[in-house]
Design an enzyme around this catalytic site. Structure first.
Site, PDB file in Angstrom:
ATOM      1  N   LYS A 175       0.851  -1.115   0.334  1.00 63.17           N
ATOM      2  CA  LYS A 175      -0.318   0.059  -0.355  1.00 63.17           C
ATOM      3  C   LYS A 175       1.100   1.342  -0.409  1.00 63.17           C
ATOM      4  CE  LYS A 175      -3.968   2.732   0.700  1.00 63.17           C
ATOM      5  NZ  LYS A 175      -4.516   3.231   2.559  1.00 63.17           N
ATOM      6  N   SER A 245      -5.461  12.311   0.117  1.00 60.41           N
ATOM      7  CA  SER A 245      -5.202  13.000   0.998  1.00 60.41           C
ATOM      8  C   SER A 245      -3.867  14.126   1.556  1.00 60.41           C
ATOM      9  CB  SER A 245      -5.324  12.539   2.895  1.00 60.41           C
ATOM     10  OG  SER A 245      -4.739  11.456   2.722  1.00 60.41           O
TER      11      SER A 245
HETATM   12  N1  LIG Z   1     -10.079   9.116   3.567  1.00 62.54           N
HETATM   13  C1  LIG Z   1      -9.209   8.132   3.109  1.00 62.54           C
HETATM   14  O1  LIG Z   1     -10.090   7.896   2.153  1.00 62.54           O
HETATM   15  C2  LIG Z   1      -8.856   7.199   3.973  1.00 62.54           C
HETATM   16  C3  LIG Z   1      -8.032   6.130   2.686  1.00 62.54           C
HETATM   17  C4  LIG Z   1      -7.193   5.243   3.798  1.00 62.54           C
HETATM   18  C5  LIG Z   1      -6.400   5.460   5.198  1.00 62.54           C
HETATM   19  N2  LIG Z   1      -6.651   6.795   5.439  1.00 62.54           N
HETATM   20  C6  LIG Z   1      -6.141   7.278   6.404  1.00 62.54           C
HETATM   21  O2  LIG Z   1      -6.911   6.854   7.457  1.00 62.54           O
HETATM   22  C7  LIG Z   1      -5.638   7.882   8.164  1.00 62.54           C
HETATM   23  C8  LIG Z   1      -7.496   9.024   8.954  1.00 62.54           C
HETATM   24  O3  LIG Z   1      -7.507   9.823   7.651  1.00 62.54           O
HETATM   25  P1  LIG Z   1      -8.899  10.852   7.293  1.00 62.54           P
HETATM   26  O4  LIG Z   1      -9.005  10.940   5.935  1.00 62.54           O
HETATM   27  O5  LIG Z   1     -10.067  10.203   7.765  1.00 62.54           O
HETATM   28  O6  LIG Z   1      -8.715  11.806   8.353  1.00 62.54           O
HETATM   29  P2  LIG Z   1      -9.440  12.898   8.684  1.00 62.54           P
HETATM   30  O7  LIG Z   1     -10.942  12.860   7.785  1.00 62.54           O
HETATM   31  O8  LIG Z   1      -8.703  14.181   8.624  1.00 62.54           O
HETATM   32  O9  LIG Z   1     -10.338  12.093  10.170  1.00 62.54           O
HETATM   33  C9  LIG Z   1      -9.083  12.813  11.014  1.00 62.54           C
HETATM   34  C10 LIG Z   1     -10.105  13.077  11.910  1.00 62.54           C
HETATM   35  O10 LIG Z   1      -8.803  13.037  13.092  1.00 62.54           O
HETATM   36  C11 LIG Z   1      -9.580  14.242  13.987  1.00 62.54           C
HETATM   37  N3  LIG Z   1      -8.710  14.528  15.601  1.00 62.54           N
HETATM   38  C12 LIG Z   1      -7.375  14.698  15.069  1.00 62.54           C
HETATM   39  N4  LIG Z   1      -7.232  14.544  16.490  1.00 62.54           N
HETATM   40  C13 LIG Z   1      -8.046  14.697  17.203  1.00 62.54           C
HETATM   41  C14 LIG Z   1      -8.052  14.498  18.950  1.00 62.54           C
HETATM   42  N5  LIG Z   1      -6.590  14.557  19.940  1.00 62.54           N
HETATM   43  N6  LIG Z   1      -8.924  14.646  19.314  1.00 62.54           N
HETATM   44  C15 LIG Z   1     -10.287  13.923  18.660  1.00 62.54           C
HETATM   45  N7  LIG Z   1     -10.074  13.757  17.493  1.00 62.54           N
HETATM   46  C16 LIG Z   1      -9.414  14.645  16.626  1.00 62.54           C
HETATM   47  C17 LIG Z   1     -10.441  15.121  13.083  1.00 62.54           C
HETATM   48  O11 LIG Z   1     -11.304  15.706  14.158  1.00 62.54           O
HETATM   49  P3  LIG Z   1     -11.620  17.038  13.510  1.00 62.54           P
HETATM   50  O12 LIG Z   1     -12.790  16.885  12.843  1.00 62.54           O
HETATM   51  O13 LIG Z   1     -11.322  18.668  14.026  1.00 62.54           O
HETATM   52  O14 LIG Z   1     -10.180  18.049  11.761  1.00 62.54           O
HETATM   53  C18 LIG Z   1     -10.862  14.538  12.450  1.00 62.54           C
HETATM   54  O15 LIG Z   1     -12.068  14.306  12.467  1.00 62.54           O
HETATM   55  C19 LIG Z   1      -5.216   8.559   8.339  1.00 62.54           C
HETATM   56  O16 LIG Z   1      -4.259   7.857   8.743  1.00 62.54           O
HETATM   57  C20 LIG Z   1      -5.472   8.497   6.299  1.00 62.54           C
HETATM   58  O17 LIG Z   1      -4.134   8.239   5.189  1.00 62.54           O
HETATM   59  C21 LIG Z   1      -7.281   7.254   4.803  1.00 62.54           C
END
Ligand SMILES: NC(=O)c1ccc[n+]([C@@H]2O[C@H](COP(=O)([O-])OP(=O)(O)OC[C@H]3O[C@@H](n4cnc5c(N)ncnc54)[C@H](OP(=O)(O)O)[C@@H]3O)[C@@H](O)[C@H]2O)c1
Length: 298
Positions: A175, A245
């Protein structure tokens, strides 16, 4: 009743929380930075709605059976206060993030035998707090063993396909190979297909080949076809494709997962004496480009 807490209910955490909350045998809590009332996730098989408990203050959290961390890798430290309250004697902690260093990133916060690294292939995007679109069928993979088996069982009544992979190390590096190429469009803010030429192919080939070399030195099995498929996917990336992302974070002026996605190739390359000039160059340029005035100017 199985008690599950999800730290970071963004695109991934919110989708997972909504799916798990469909099971009446689970009590689901989300630990959020930005509050919301409920979760609504548009999935390939329809919209699902969930009303989990939403907490924003770590002091109000109680011990659960499972914690799932789905913050970005650059927000690891912020999960510490949550983990302090959620983790008890029997709690296990799944880390659902990109990259290959799930355990290393959290081993100062949770004892490593409780940590379950998770590889996730589930494209999802958030339009507002609690509002998410899951764009395609989702797959998660975990290492073999009791923790992995138990985590897979939690997803039995969801449409997220969960499986144990006896060669988890190879799975995360494969990945990472495909993610590594996304640094190019994140830097140029252009899809690679319309601007494709031999020089761009050489750069992307360099980035992905270095990733594969370092991954193999770490013990992963990575076929050359993984490298070729990643280059082909970059060659055919069309304008208007939602960027990775990494690119979205840059465009929105957030921090970026540069270290977890490409910096790690440089760091682990150094450990193995493998030169990674292409990743080093791209990481340096992207890190330098993240300043707010450049983001506004683009
Ligand atoms: N999205 C995809 O398609 C995808 C696919 C595969 C893998 N990933 C991986 O999955 C992981 C998450 O990605 P994502 O896309 O879901 O990111 P995201 O949408 O930015 O979500 C991250 C979340 O974490 C929250 N957060 C940050 N600090 C926090 C804290 N101290 N306490 C509570 N919540 C907190 C953020 O809060 P806020 O609401 O305030 O921003 C947000 O809701 C990453 O490593 C990414 O690379 C993502």
């Amino acid at each position: 009743m199985t008690r599950i807490a999800i730290i970071g209910p963004g695109a991934i955490g919110g989708t997972i929380a909504a799916w798990l909350a469909q099971n009446p045998a689970f009590s689901v809590t989300v630990c959020a930075r930005t509050p919301f009332a409920d979760l609504e996730v548009t999935t390939p098989s329809g919209t699902i709605v969930a009303h989990p408990e939403v907490l924003t203050d770590p002091a109000s959290a109680r011990v659960v059976d499972w914690v799932m961390v789905a913050t970005k890798t650059y927000d690891v430290e912020g999960t510490g206060p949550w983990l302090d309250h959620l983790v008890g004697a029997d709690t296990r902690v799944a880390i659902i993030q990109n990259g290959v260093e799930h355990v290393r990133l959290f081993s100062h916060l949770v004892s490593p035998e409780r940590l379950v690294p998770v590889m996730i292939n589930l494209p999802a995007a958030r339009s507002a707090p609690g509002r998410i679109v899951q764009q395609r069928h989702g797959i998660i993979a975990v290492p073999a063993g009791k923790n992995g088996d138990d985590l897979v069982a939690l997803f039995a009544h969801t449409e997220i396909e969960a499986l144990v992979d006896p060669d988890f190390l190879s799975q995360v590096w494969i990945k990472l190979c495909s993610n590594s190429a996304a640094i190019f469009p994140a830097l140029t803010l252009r899809a690679t297909g319309p601007v494709w030429n031999a020089d761009i192919e050489a750069i992307i080939r360099g980035v992905v080949e270095e990733c594969a070399m370092v991954g193999r030195a770490e013990g992963a099995t990575i076929a050359q076809s993984v490298v070729e498929a990643t280059i082909e996917s970059a060659r055919t990336m069309s304008e208007g494709t939602r960027g990775s992302s990494l690119q979205v974070d840059r465009m929105e002026g957030h921090k970026m997962e540069i270290d977890a996605r490409n910096g790690v190739i440089v760091r682990l390359g150094e450990k193995h004496g493998i030169a990674t000039p292409m990743n080093r160059l791209m990481v340096t340029l992207l890190a330098a480009s993240g300043s707010p005035w450049i983001v506004q100017a683009t």
